[in-house]
Design an enzyme around this catalytic site. Structure first.
Site, PDB file in Angstrom:
ATOM      1  N   ASP A   1       0.820  -1.208   0.000  1.00 40.49           N
ATOM      2  CA  ASP A   1       0.000   0.000   0.000  1.00 40.49           C
ATOM      3  C   ASP A   1       0.856   1.260   0.000  1.00 40.49           C
ATOM      4  OD1 ASP A   1      -2.646   0.551  -0.299  1.00 40.49           O
ATOM      5  OD2 ASP A   1      -3.132   0.639   1.831  1.00 40.49           O
TER       6      ASP A   1
ATOM      7  N   ASP B   1      -9.014  -2.452   2.580  1.00 41.54           N
ATOM      8  CA  ASP B   1      -8.910  -1.823   3.898  1.00 41.54           C
ATOM      9  C   ASP B   1      -9.935  -2.384   4.874  1.00 41.54           C
ATOM     10  OD1 ASP B   1      -6.893  -0.177   2.882  1.00 41.54           O
ATOM     11  OD2 ASP B   1      -8.359   1.256   2.109  1.00 41.54           O
TER      12      ASP B   1
END
Length: 482
Positions: A333, A393
């Site tokens: 990420d 997420d």
């Protein structure tokens, strides 16, 4: 719209006056608009949309004096129209466009004498203004700053925490049923036939992360083709996930269990109708996915079902695998958000570009929870901006929460790991939104979610002196008894 957005505040001549706001696009390098209505000056609007104002001969002398004037777009540049309007005494120029609003740009160097405000407005808004406010309208322009906080973040927070908590709880329920089946040999074979879980080992975790990296890079370079592959996969996977979620609920209802037999197999009629409903929901979303006013609700429902099913189905065997998965995806990420801008031609991160649809592609990836911004602003008038949260997420920390719930079930820990990890996830989400508001740029949520959940889980295991069992996972499950 990649431009300076502002608000045209229009007021009718009634008592009390009816007011309405409309979107405008302007160039902040040409003019500075007030931030609030308190400092704005109202002008009487003169509707001249019957002309394009490329010659002063198109308008009678004195008609524009001290007024705000609206003319049609076309035939000459914005600044040429503005110079003519200013020479005829106008104090504000609105240019009506029947096409999509775009950035106002031109060579200002040759028009330094032009000082009146220039703004682009939709022609449909001018028509609406006449219908709602009448022919006598006073207008002003202003450009309020974007709100620091939007209530759509609260909605996304609730969706994310609800999905993670429910997914973890569901995984724990499945684990309890498995353990009961192990303790009862008569149920063991039946339970194993129903079991659809997939267990991640450290090797498969690394393989999974590599696939994620490769897929993201391929999406960046071949987005306009692969986006339709992702949409198709999402429709199929979300329909199956929605079916699994609703079937689990329906299974608890002791009514309507009539069955039909086909090819020596029996199936409940209500499950057939449920399958048709889930397929129809995915098809409706696919057909109307660009209807921003309501399609986001269906996408979020399908997305939540997808995340729930993923969290429940994919089992992490131990805390070691959780650390490897969450740690690698955290690096993934951060790299694709913060590091890749140094390698791309336009200086944008690959992650943000793919999420937004690179190179202005109108098709967006359906792998996010979307909630339209709720605070009134120029952006909500000009477009329908959304707050976004990627499925990753939710799913990635959700797998750790699910492992904590299963560990609670296996060790009869009174849900202490599950509750602590869920609270840590909620804290990480709040921290993500705070940093997002302060930095005013997209954030890799895993940068905050992963440390919060991993550190909290580790502290709970250390405090309870169960770190060895928590780290190794399934090796201690054999001794469970109902």
């Amino acid at each position: 719209v990649a431009a300076d957005e502002g608000i045209l505040h229009a007021s009718g001549s009634g008592v009390p006056p009816v007011t309405k706001d409309y979107c405008i696009i302007y160039n902040s390098n040409w003019v500075s608009l007030p931030k609030t209505l308190d400092n704005a000056t109202f002008r009487t609007l003169e509707n001249l949309t019957s002309t394009v104002l490329c010659s002063s001969a198109e308008v009678p002398s004195g008609l524009m004096k001290d007024k705000a004037v609206v003319v049609m777009r076309g035939n000459c540049t914005f600044l040429e129209k503005a110079r003519i309007a200013q020479s005829l005494g106008a104090k504000m120029l609105l240019i009506a466009s029947k096409s999509r609003l775009s950035a106002i740009s031109d060579n200002k160097t040759d028009f330094e004498d032009v000082t009146l405000p220039i703004a682009l407005i939709r022609y449909s808004d001018i028509v609406d203004m006449q219908q709602v406010l009448g022919n006598e309208v006073n207008v002003t322009l202003y450009s309020p700053p974007l709100p620091e906080f939007d209530y759509s973040m609260v909605v996304i927070f609730l969706i994310a925490v609800f999905t993670v908590a429910l997914g973890g709880y569901w995984s724990g329920v499945a684990e309890l049923e498995n353990l009961k089946a192990v303790a009862s040999p008569g149920e063991r074979e039946t339970r194993w036939k129903k079991e659809e879980n997939v267990t991640f080992t450290p090797v498969t975790v690394i393989f999974f992360v590599v696939i994620c990296c490769v897929m993201l890079v391929l999406l960046y370079f071949f987005y306009k083709w692969l986006v339709y592959v992702i949409i198709s996969v999402f429709c199929l996977a979300s329909a199956m996930s929605l079916y699994n979620c609703l079937a689990a609920l329906i299974g608890e209802i002791p009514f309507g269990q009539c069955r039909i037999t086909c090819s020596n197999k029996t199936i409940e009629v209500r499950l057939i109708f449920l399958a048709i409903f889930c397929i129809a929901a995915a098809v409706v979303w696919a057909v109307f996915r660009n209807e921003d006013r309501w399609a986001w609700i269906l996408q979020d429902i399908l997305g939540v079902a997808f995340c729930l099913n993923f969290i429940k189905t994919l089992k992490m065997p131990n805390f070691k695998s959780c650390v490897i998965l969450l740690g690698l995806l955290l690096l993934y990420d951060v790299f694709f958000v913060f590091i890749t801008p140094f390698f791309t031609k336009n200086g944008a991160s690959i992650m943000v570009e793919v999420a937004a649809g690179p190179f202005g592609n109108s098709e967006k990836l359906p792998v996010v929870i979307r909630v339209p911004r709720l605070e009134h602003s120029a952006s909500t008038l000009c477009d329908l901006p959304f707050s976004l949260l990627g499925f990753g997420d939710i799913i990635v920390p959700g797998l750790l929460v699910a492992y904590c719930r299963r560990f609670d079930v296996q060790t009869r820990s009174s849900s202490v790991y599950y509750i602590s990890c869920t609270i840590a996830y909620a804290v990480g989400m709040v921290l993500t939104f705070v940093v997002l508001a302060l930095m005013k740029m997209g954030q890799p949520a895993l940068l905050y979610l992963v440390p919060c959940t991993l550190i909290t889980s580790s502290l709970v295991a250390w405090r309870r002196k169960e770190m060895k069992k928590f780290w190794k996972g399934s090796s201690y499950q054999v001794g469970w008894r109902p």
